[in-house]
Design a protein around this motif. Sequence first.
Motif, PDB file in Angstrom:
ATOM      1  N   PHE A  10       0.826  -1.199   0.000  1.00  0.00           N
ATOM      2  CA  PHE A  10       0.000   0.000   0.000  1.00  0.00           C
ATOM      3  C   PHE A  10       0.862   1.252   0.000  1.00  0.00           C
ATOM      4  O   PHE A  10       0.621   2.207  -0.743  1.00  0.00           O
ATOM      5  CB  PHE A  10      -0.923  -0.013   1.220  1.00  0.00           C
ATOM      6  N   GLU A  11       1.916   1.195   0.828  1.00  0.00           N
ATOM      7  CA  GLU A  11       2.813   2.347   0.924  1.00  0.00           C
ATOM      8  C   GLU A  11       3.430   2.669  -0.434  1.00  0.00           C
ATOM      9  O   GLU A  11       3.440   3.810  -0.886  1.00  0.00           O
ATOM     10  CB  GLU A  11       3.897   2.024   1.942  1.00  0.00           C
ATOM     11  N   TYR A  12       3.935   1.624  -1.077  1.00  0.00           N
ATOM     12  CA  TYR A  12       4.548   1.835  -2.393  1.00  0.00           C
ATOM     13  C   TYR A  12       3.516   2.335  -3.400  1.00  0.00           C
ATOM     14  O   TYR A  12       3.780   3.230  -4.199  1.00  0.00           O
ATOM     15  CB  TYR A  12       5.180   0.539  -2.906  1.00  0.00           C
ATOM     16  N   LEU A  13       2.323   1.735  -3.324  1.00  0.00           N
ATOM     17  CA  LEU A  13       1.278   2.074  -4.282  1.00  0.00           C
ATOM     18  C   LEU A  13       0.916   3.560  -4.215  1.00  0.00           C
ATOM     19  O   LEU A  13       0.959   4.278  -5.217  1.00  0.00           O
ATOM     20  CB  LEU A  13       0.032   1.215  -4.000  1.00  0.00           C
ATOM     21  N   ILE A  16       3.668   5.739  -5.416  1.00  0.00           N
ATOM     22  CA  ILE A  16       3.724   5.863  -6.881  1.00  0.00           C
ATOM     23  C   ILE A  16       2.668   6.863  -7.361  1.00  0.00           C
ATOM     24  O   ILE A  16       2.932   7.697  -8.220  1.00  0.00           O
ATOM     25  CB  ILE A  16       3.509   4.483  -7.544  1.00  0.00           C
ATOM     26  N   PHE A  17       1.483   6.796  -6.764  1.00  0.00           N
ATOM     27  CA  PHE A  17       0.431   7.741  -7.144  1.00  0.00           C
ATOM     28  C   PHE A  17       0.910   9.176  -6.943  1.00  0.00           C
ATOM     29  O   PHE A  17       0.753  10.025  -7.820  1.00  0.00           O
ATOM     30  CB  PHE A  17      -0.832   7.523  -6.291  1.00  0.00           C
ATOM     31  N   ALA A  18       1.486   9.425  -5.754  1.00  0.00           N
ATOM     32  CA  ALA A  18       1.931  10.783  -5.445  1.00  0.00           C
ATOM     33  C   ALA A  18       3.020  11.218  -6.407  1.00  0.00           C
ATOM     34  O   ALA A  18       3.031  12.342  -6.913  1.00  0.00           O
ATOM     35  CB  ALA A  18       2.422  10.852  -4.006  1.00  0.00           C
ATOM     36  N   LEU A  19       3.947  10.280  -6.673  1.00  0.00           N
ATOM     37  CA  LEU A  19       5.067  10.585  -7.552  1.00  0.00           C
ATOM     38  C   LEU A  19       4.579  10.880  -8.969  1.00  0.00           C
ATOM     39  O   LEU A  19       5.135  11.733  -9.665  1.00  0.00           O
ATOM     40  CB  LEU A  19       6.017   9.382  -7.571  1.00  0.00           C
ATOM     41  N   SER A  20       3.508  10.186  -9.379  1.00  0.00           N
ATOM     42  CA  SER A  20       3.037  10.345 -10.755  1.00  0.00           C
ATOM     43  C   SER A  20       2.586  11.783 -11.012  1.00  0.00           C
ATOM     44  O   SER A  20       2.690  12.277 -12.132  1.00  0.00           O
ATOM     45  CB  SER A  20       1.900   9.369 -11.047  1.00  0.00           C
ATOM     46  N   ILE A  21       2.101  12.464  -9.974  1.00  0.00           N
ATOM     47  CA  ILE A  21       1.699  13.864 -10.138  1.00  0.00           C
ATOM     48  C   ILE A  21       2.920  14.702 -10.507  1.00  0.00           C
ATOM     49  O   ILE A  21       2.885  15.519 -11.433  1.00  0.00           O
ATOM     50  CB  ILE A  21       1.101  14.421  -8.827  1.00  0.00           C
TER      51      ILE A  21
END
Lengths: 305, 360
Positions: A10-13, A16-21
């Motif tokens: 979950f943490e990685y997921l 990744i979402f945050a990073l994608s922004i």
Amino acid sequence: MKRISGDLIFEYLVGIFALSIIVLAVLLLDEIIGNSWLSITKFGIGFIFGSVWDPVSETFGALPFIFGTIVSSLIALIIAVPLSIGVGIYLTEIAPRKLIIPLSFVIELLAAVPSVIIGLWGIFYLAPFIRDFVAPPLSNYLGFLPLFQGTNYGLSMLTGGVILAIMILPIVSSVSKEVLLAVPNSQREAMIALGATRWETIKMAILPYAGSGIFGAIILGLGRAIGETMAITMVIGNRPEISWSILAPSYTMAAVIANEFTEATSDLYISALIEIGLLLFAISIIVNILSRLLVRKTIKRGIVE
Amino acid sequence: MKINNFGLLAIIFIIIAGVLFFTYFGQTGGNKDKQIVLNGAGATFPYPLISKWTFEYGKIKPNVQINYQSIGSGGGIRQIMAKTVDFGASDAPLTKQEFQEIEGILHIPITIGAVVIAYNLPGIENKLYLSGDVIADIYLGKITRWDDPKISSLNPGIKLPSRDIIVTHRSDGSGTTYIFTEYLSSVSDEWAEKVGKGKSVNWPVGLGGKGNEGVAGLITQNPHSIGYVELAYAKLQNIKYASIKNKAGKFTEPSVETIANSANTVLPKGDKSWSDVSIVNAEVENSYPIASFSYVLVYKNQNDRTKGKSIAEFLWWAVHDGQDYSSELLYVPLPKEVITINEETIKLINYGGEKLITEK
């Protein structure tokens, strides 16, 4: 063991979402800069300060558009901010309970009206109204000010500002309302216990507490005003000129991109339009940073006092 | 666990097998009457006509499907350059530079558009008469009032109001603006020098409206205003428009006949540059002076035999039978001379030297 791995996934997921922004923003910037490079190298800093926009001779200057965007957004804020804060205060502090939900509902409904509809209404009702009832008294009684001089067409910076004000009103007032609701009751009770009137309570206990949140609401509204395209292009007159008068027609950055992009054929022309997009991006960032700094400053002062 | 995994694998396998099966048989099975899809993109002006064509052509040739996206001439030219579409459409011919950049491109005029000078003069029932130099002076900001002697002298029977003229124009880039500014450039040297022609120009005066509907809105909302809109739009919306003095000195109304007369001029071959083609201000007696072709752009050398053949056949149909649908949609059908040129142009479309159209 299993729970930890689930947490980790979950943490990685979400990471990744945050990073994608961030990746998206960087890609966007890269794309915009890459595509406007031709215009950047050709006109340099002169692009920002040039006031001639002539697609035929390929002379491009963005100043009238920058001016139009900033001034129309400011007019919108001047009209919408006091109104919105008033709406927020009324809904949270003064209105009878029965009225709160229907009123909030109507305000949020206003936010759902598509901008092209607001623009059409602007052409057919607001612009003639301003031409016939608002502008004449302004130029008759305040005509000595350069702000209210010149021919009155109805389509003007003022009309554009009013349209923007209407469009940002729902978001600013509904966020303000939420922020004011979040003010703890202890604040109010303490103030009333000291013998303050309702007005004093609002002024001295509630607004300072909610200040930064309301500021955030205003910035959200400003962001929408700067980027608004369709409604404003229908009422601002689309004239790339810098005039002191708010009764004169003007033009905004988002509007010129929307208007001219589809039929722009030459590389330099397209590049110049994309550079306007880049400047719009830059202005949004600058406004955001400035407002954050301002919020930090006012909060600090509030705490010291 | 193991059974679960196995089940999952089995499902995936079945799906993959199924997809392969259907794609394989779908392809071989479909070969008999293979659906051909032609993609086009470009100008918004001919969009209603082209979409009517695609509908009607679909009845004749059900296996040919034509998609046209009206994204604007600029987008159409860029996409045909990048070869992401099979044909492009533009309201203006390619410039000399563009023509050199796109090798082997053909210009096929498919219809004619006209622009009218619309106005709002409350209380005046008579037709307004205007000449090219007066329109140019209004748009240059040199004539600012309706009762200017230059306008009055063209309209002896009308008492024009002593009011400022509210000048309106398109704010979005458009073929309509191109036609109008091309006309102003041809009637006024000052306009040609100061402003020039283009899909967007640096207007000396006036308010900008987005689209025909935007300009029409400005005109109807503002008494004493003037503007230009597409003929079809003005007719459908019942907007008043002026009678224009043509090069032969005669006042003319836009009509199928007067506009088609404008196109009666010397035209280049389809594979040559059309950048100098202009049918505005034609020196024909009974011609309406503010008109222009709308073009389809297509490559001479096609890379796909079936597709190329379909394009050639569709265009052949469009410039012949397709013209019958023009009038009902308020477009002007092409004159015979232009159709003859188009026939030669379409015959140039080939696949590795092999001609793709055999008619006549």
